[in-house]
Motif scaffolding. Structure first.
Motif, PDB file in Angstrom:
ATOM      1  N   ASP A  51      39.421  88.659  32.320  1.00 19.55           N
ATOM      2  CA  ASP A  51      39.735  87.240  32.252  1.00 19.55           C
ATOM      3  C   ASP A  51      41.246  87.093  32.414  1.00 19.55           C
ATOM      4  OD1 ASP A  51      37.050  86.725  31.651  1.00 19.55           O
ATOM      5  OD2 ASP A  51      37.413  86.982  29.501  1.00 19.55           O
ATOM      6  N   ILE A  52      41.660  86.448  33.478  1.00 15.91           N
ATOM      7  CA  ILE A  52      43.078  86.251  33.755  1.00 15.91           C
ATOM      8  C   ILE A  52      43.466  84.849  33.290  1.00 15.91           C
ATOM      9  CG2 ILE A  52      44.888  86.308  35.491  1.00 15.91           C
ATOM     10  CD1 ILE A  52      42.972  87.879  37.290  1.00 15.91           C
ATOM     11  N   TRP A  53      44.344  84.782  32.310  1.00  8.91           N
ATOM     12  CA  TRP A  53      44.851  83.507  31.813  1.00  8.91           C
ATOM     13  C   TRP A  53      46.284  83.336  32.301  1.00  8.91           C
ATOM     14  CZ3 TRP A  53      42.670  80.782  27.226  1.00  8.91           C
ATOM     15  CH2 TRP A  53      41.460  81.333  26.775  1.00  8.91           C
ATOM     16  N   THR A  54      46.653  82.102  32.641  1.00  6.02           N
ATOM     17  CA  THR A  54      48.038  81.800  32.971  1.00  6.02           C
ATOM     18  C   THR A  54      48.556  80.760  31.989  1.00  6.02           C
ATOM     19  OG1 THR A  54      47.400  82.050  35.294  1.00  6.02           O
ATOM     20  CG2 THR A  54      49.636  81.269  34.836  1.00  6.02           C
ATOM     21  N   GLY A  55      49.661  81.089  31.315  1.00  9.26           N
ATOM     22  CA  GLY A  55      50.282  80.174  30.366  1.00  9.26           C
ATOM     23  C   GLY A  55      51.506  79.537  30.991  1.00  9.26           C
ATOM     24  N   PHE A  56      51.403  78.267  31.348  1.00  6.37           N
ATOM     25  CA  PHE A  56      52.483  77.575  32.044  1.00  6.37           C
ATOM     26  C   PHE A  56      53.475  76.923  31.082  1.00  6.37           C
ATOM     27  CE2 PHE A  56      49.027  77.691  35.131  1.00  6.37           C
ATOM     28  CZ  PHE A  56      49.682  78.097  36.283  1.00  6.37           C
ATOM     29  N   ALA A 135      58.904  82.235  43.689  1.00  9.95           N
ATOM     30  CA  ALA A 135      57.990  83.152  44.367  1.00  9.95           C
ATOM     31  C   ALA A 135      56.521  82.859  44.041  1.00  9.95           C
ATOM     32  CB  ALA A 135      58.322  84.597  43.982  1.00  9.95           C
ATOM     33  N   GLU A 136      56.281  81.948  43.104  1.00 14.12           N
ATOM     34  CA  GLU A 136      54.902  81.607  42.754  1.00 14.12           C
ATOM     35  C   GLU A 136      54.194  81.024  43.974  1.00 14.12           C
ATOM     36  OE1 GLU A 136      53.205  81.945  39.653  1.00 14.12           O
ATOM     37  OE2 GLU A 136      54.908  83.308  39.327  1.00 14.12           O
ATOM     38  N   GLN A 137      52.953  81.459  44.211  1.00 11.99           N
ATOM     39  CA  GLN A 137      52.220  81.061  45.408  1.00 11.99           C
ATOM     40  C   GLN A 137      51.027  80.176  45.070  1.00 11.99           C
ATOM     41  OE1 GLN A 137      51.302  84.356  48.091  1.00 11.99           O
ATOM     42  NE2 GLN A 137      52.768  85.638  46.984  1.00 11.99           N
ATOM     43  N   VAL A 138      50.599  79.429  46.073  1.00 10.18           N
ATOM     44  CA  VAL A 138      49.365  78.662  45.998  1.00 10.18           C
ATOM     45  C   VAL A 138      48.469  79.131  47.130  1.00 10.18           C
ATOM     46  CG1 VAL A 138      48.316  76.377  46.194  1.00 10.18           C
ATOM     47  CG2 VAL A 138      50.467  76.656  44.961  1.00 10.18           C
ATOM     48  N   CYS A 139      47.240  79.491  46.794  1.00  5.76           N
ATOM     49  CA  CYS A 139      46.317  80.016  47.801  1.00  5.76           C
ATOM     50  C   CYS A 139      44.890  79.713  47.371  1.00  5.76           C
ATOM     51  CB  CYS A 139      46.530  81.525  47.975  1.00  5.76           C
ATOM     52  SG  CYS A 139      45.509  82.265  49.258  1.00  5.76           S
ATOM     53  N   GLU A 140      44.057  79.290  48.295  1.00  7.03           N
ATOM     54  CA  GLU A 140      42.669  79.007  47.946  1.00  7.03           C
ATOM     55  C   GLU A 140      41.860  80.295  47.881  1.00  7.03           C
ATOM     56  OE1 GLU A 140      41.774  75.821  46.957  1.00  7.03           O
ATOM     57  OE2 GLU A 140      43.956  75.844  47.084  1.00  7.03           O
ATOM     58  N   LEU A 141      40.752  80.241  47.173  1.00  8.74           N
ATOM     59  CA  LEU A 141      39.900  81.413  47.041  1.00  8.74           C
ATOM     60  C   LEU A 141      39.361  81.854  48.402  1.00  8.74           C
ATOM     61  CD1 LEU A 141      37.812  80.590  43.839  1.00  8.74           C
ATOM     62  CD2 LEU A 141      39.481  82.434  44.107  1.00  8.74           C
ATOM     63  N   ALA A 142      39.174  83.156  48.533  1.00 11.54           N
ATOM     64  CA  ALA A 142      38.646  83.703  49.777  1.00 11.54           C
ATOM     65  C   ALA A 142      37.185  83.311  49.948  1.00 11.54           C
ATOM     66  CB  ALA A 142      38.793  85.222  49.773  1.00 11.54           C
ATOM     67  N   GLY A 143      36.778  83.226  51.210  1.00 15.94           N
ATOM     68  CA  GLY A 143      35.366  83.019  51.492  1.00 15.94           C
ATOM     69  C   GLY A 143      35.090  81.813  52.362  1.00 15.94           C
ATOM     70  N   GLU A 144      33.897  81.778  52.904  1.00 17.05           N
ATOM     71  CA  GLU A 144      33.436  80.647  53.705  1.00 17.05           C
ATOM     72  C   GLU A 144      32.952  79.561  52.763  1.00 17.05           C
ATOM     73  OE1 GLU A 144      30.229  79.657  57.280  1.00 17.05           O
ATOM     74  OE2 GLU A 144      30.711  81.737  56.755  1.00 17.05           O
ATOM     75  N   CYS A 145      33.537  78.384  52.860  1.00 11.54           N
ATOM     76  CA  CYS A 145      33.253  77.308  51.908  1.00 11.54           C
ATOM     77  C   CYS A 145      31.891  76.673  52.204  1.00 11.54           C
ATOM     78  CB  CYS A 145      34.351  76.261  51.952  1.00 11.54           C
ATOM     79  SG  CYS A 145      34.191  75.014  50.655  1.00 11.54           S
ATOM     80  N   GLY A 254      48.143  73.400  29.449  1.00 11.09           N
ATOM     81  CA  GLY A 254      49.082  74.393  29.952  1.00 11.09           C
ATOM     82  C   GLY A 254      48.491  75.765  30.173  1.00 11.09           C
ATOM     83  N   LEU A 255      47.164  75.906  30.042  1.00 10.85           N
ATOM     84  CA  LEU A 255      46.497  77.195  30.239  1.00 10.85           C
ATOM     85  C   LEU A 255      45.400  77.064  31.288  1.00 10.85           C
ATOM     86  CD1 LEU A 255      45.923  78.486  26.582  1.00 10.85           C
ATOM     87  CD2 LEU A 255      47.310  79.626  28.320  1.00 10.85           C
ATOM     88  N   ASP A 256      45.336  78.018  32.198  1.00 12.60           N
ATOM     89  CA  ASP A 256      44.133  78.132  33.023  1.00 12.60           C
ATOM     90  C   ASP A 256      43.438  79.447  32.703  1.00 12.60           C
ATOM     91  OD1 ASP A 256      45.202  80.276  34.600  1.00 12.60           O
ATOM     92  OD2 ASP A 256      46.038  78.892  36.052  1.00 12.60           O
ATOM     93  N   ILE A 257      42.135  79.489  32.977  1.00 12.58           N
ATOM     94  CA  ILE A 257      41.320  80.676  32.710  1.00 12.58           C
ATOM     95  C   ILE A 257      40.596  81.036  33.995  1.00 12.58           C
ATOM     96  CG2 ILE A 257      39.594  81.736  31.213  1.00 12.58           C
ATOM     97  CD1 ILE A 257      40.007  79.415  29.257  1.00 12.58           C
ATOM     98  N   ASN A 258      40.669  82.306  34.375  1.00 12.38           N
ATOM     99  CA  ASN A 258      40.144  82.749  35.655  1.00 12.38           C
ATOM    100  C   ASN A 258      39.313  84.021  35.475  1.00 12.38           C
ATOM    101  OD1 ASN A 258      41.941  80.764  37.201  1.00 12.38           O
ATOM    102  ND2 ASN A 258      43.427  81.950  36.031  1.00 12.38           N
ATOM    103  N   ASN A 271      46.805  87.226  40.748  1.00 10.26           N
ATOM    104  CA  ASN A 271      46.703  85.958  40.051  1.00 10.26           C
ATOM    105  C   ASN A 271      47.475  84.883  40.816  1.00 10.26           C
ATOM    106  OD1 ASN A 271      46.070  84.115  37.991  1.00 10.26           O
ATOM    107  ND2 ASN A 271      47.986  84.530  36.923  1.00 10.26           N
ATOM    108  N   VAL A 272      46.857  84.389  41.885  1.00  9.02           N
ATOM    109  CA  VAL A 272      47.467  83.352  42.715  1.00  9.02           C
ATOM    110  C   VAL A 272      46.693  82.066  42.490  1.00  9.02           C
ATOM    111  CG1 VAL A 272      48.049  82.629  45.056  1.00  9.02           C
ATOM    112  CG2 VAL A 272      48.159  85.055  44.428  1.00  9.02           C
ATOM    113  N   ARG A 273      47.377  81.016  42.043  1.00  7.39           N
ATOM    114  CA  ARG A 273      46.671  79.798  41.675  1.00  7.39           C
ATOM    115  C   ARG A 273      46.249  79.000  42.895  1.00  7.39           C
ATOM    116  NH1 ARG A 273      49.769  74.992  41.557  1.00  7.39           N
ATOM    117  NH2 ARG A 273      52.012  75.267  41.940  1.00  7.39           N
ATOM    118  N   THR A 274      45.199  78.212  42.729  1.00  3.89           N
ATOM    119  CA  THR A 274      44.755  77.319  43.779  1.00  3.89           C
ATOM    120  C   THR A 274      45.543  76.005  43.689  1.00  3.89           C
ATOM    121  OG1 THR A 274      43.028  76.288  42.426  1.00  3.89           O
ATOM    122  CG2 THR A 274      42.444  78.304  43.617  1.00  3.89           C
ATOM    123  N   ALA A 275      45.400  75.153  44.697  1.00  5.36           N
ATOM    124  CA  ALA A 275      46.159  73.903  44.733  1.00  5.36           C
ATOM    125  C   ALA A 275      45.839  73.024  43.518  1.00  5.36           C
ATOM    126  CB  ALA A 275      45.866  73.158  46.022  1.00  5.36           C
TER     127      ALA A 275
END
Length: 277
Positions: A51-56, A135-145, A254-258, A271-275
């Motif tokens: 479980d990847i958490w990001t604390g902003f 350097a923080e990036q925004v990227c959508e999840l991989a895969g065919e939507c 201020g927290l996301d859970i992944n 751990n690259v966040r989505t938009a």
């Protein structure tokens, strides 16, 4: 550490925010209770994961009392006996707001000790300081939507019976959707997410998979539990030989859970966040 239940957590209750370090604010919850509902035995997990958490909203004081800020990443093993309830996690992080720390390394070490004790397994902690924010990036999840599929939907509860796959066609592919929504197990507040499903095996019926994912829309469960339910349902209904389920939920407080679960990959994606996060 005693096993606590969600109804005893600070969720849905009025609480006072502590701004001095207090690890007792953390509220761990046994994973196995919910895993039993989906037929998963603690001694024989069908997946590995994290479980990847990001604390902003991490802040503390340096030794001279000057405020510091950072973005923290927490990696909690899925094999840990306990997850950490998110509101208690936020309250715990807030308890550093007026706490003096000797260094960012000392802060990371203390966070790791407390979270590891609460989870019952080693938790990895890293903290990015402001010079690294660019350097923080925004990227959508991989895969065919799947989200453009023109389907009719009239069920908003998990229904693994709709899942199906074509055993005559073996494929390796990654599918994703931004239509994942579930609700907090205690408060019923909406949790918004995106999910990616990578697999090798009989070709999964895409319309059926999208209907199944939309079926979480009125379902009350924590993020980690939803992802494990998805993993187990797809594994049983579609029989892939390889399967990874990875969801990224929008942040709250201020927290996301992944949560990331897999039976063949060694480690999750970065751990690259989505938009939306």
């Amino acid at each position: 550490m005693q096993n606590l239940t969600p109804e005893h957590s600070p969720l849905g209750k009025t609480v006072s925010y502590q701004d001095q370090y207090d690890p007792s604010l953390l509220f761990p919850i046994a994973r196995q209770t919910k895993r039993e509902e989906i037929g998963v035995e603690e001694a024989a997990l069908p997946f590995a994961g994290i479980d990847i958490w990001t604390g902003f909203e991490l802040s503390w004081l340096n030794p001279r009392g000057k405020p510091q800020v950072g973005i923290a990443t927490f990696r909690i093993p899925a094999a840990s006996p306990r997850l950490i309830e998110s509101k208690s996690f936020k309250l715990y992080l807030n308890s550093y707001n007026q706490t003096r720390m000797d260094s960012v390394n000392a802060l990371a070490a203390q966070l790791a000790r407390d979270l590891s004790e609460a989870a019952g397994a080693e938790v990895d902690v890293s903290i990015a300081l402001p010079p690294a924010f660019a350097a923080e990036q925004v990227c959508e999840l991989a895969g065919e939507c799947l989200d453009d599929l023109d389907i009719a939907v009239d069920n908003y509860a998990p229904c693994p019976e709709v899942l199906k796959a074509d055993a005559t066609e073996i494929v390796s592919e990654t599918l994703c959707s931004n239509l994942l929504k579930s609700n907090c197990l205690v408060t019923g507040q909406p949790d918004w997410g995106s999910v990616s499903i990578r697999y090798t095996g009989p070709k999964i019926d895409r319309e059926a998979l999208l209907r199944y994912l939309i079926g979480f829309r009125q379902h009350n469960e924590f993020h980690e539990q939803c992802v494990e339910r998805i993993f187990v349902d797809v594994l049983r209904a579609c029989a892939p030989t390889q399967l990874t389920v990875y969801a990224r939920y929008t942040r709250r407080g201020g927290l996301d859970i992944n949560p990331w679960r897999s039976n063949f990959e060694a480690a999750p994606q970065d751990n690259v966040r989505t938009a939306r996060q």
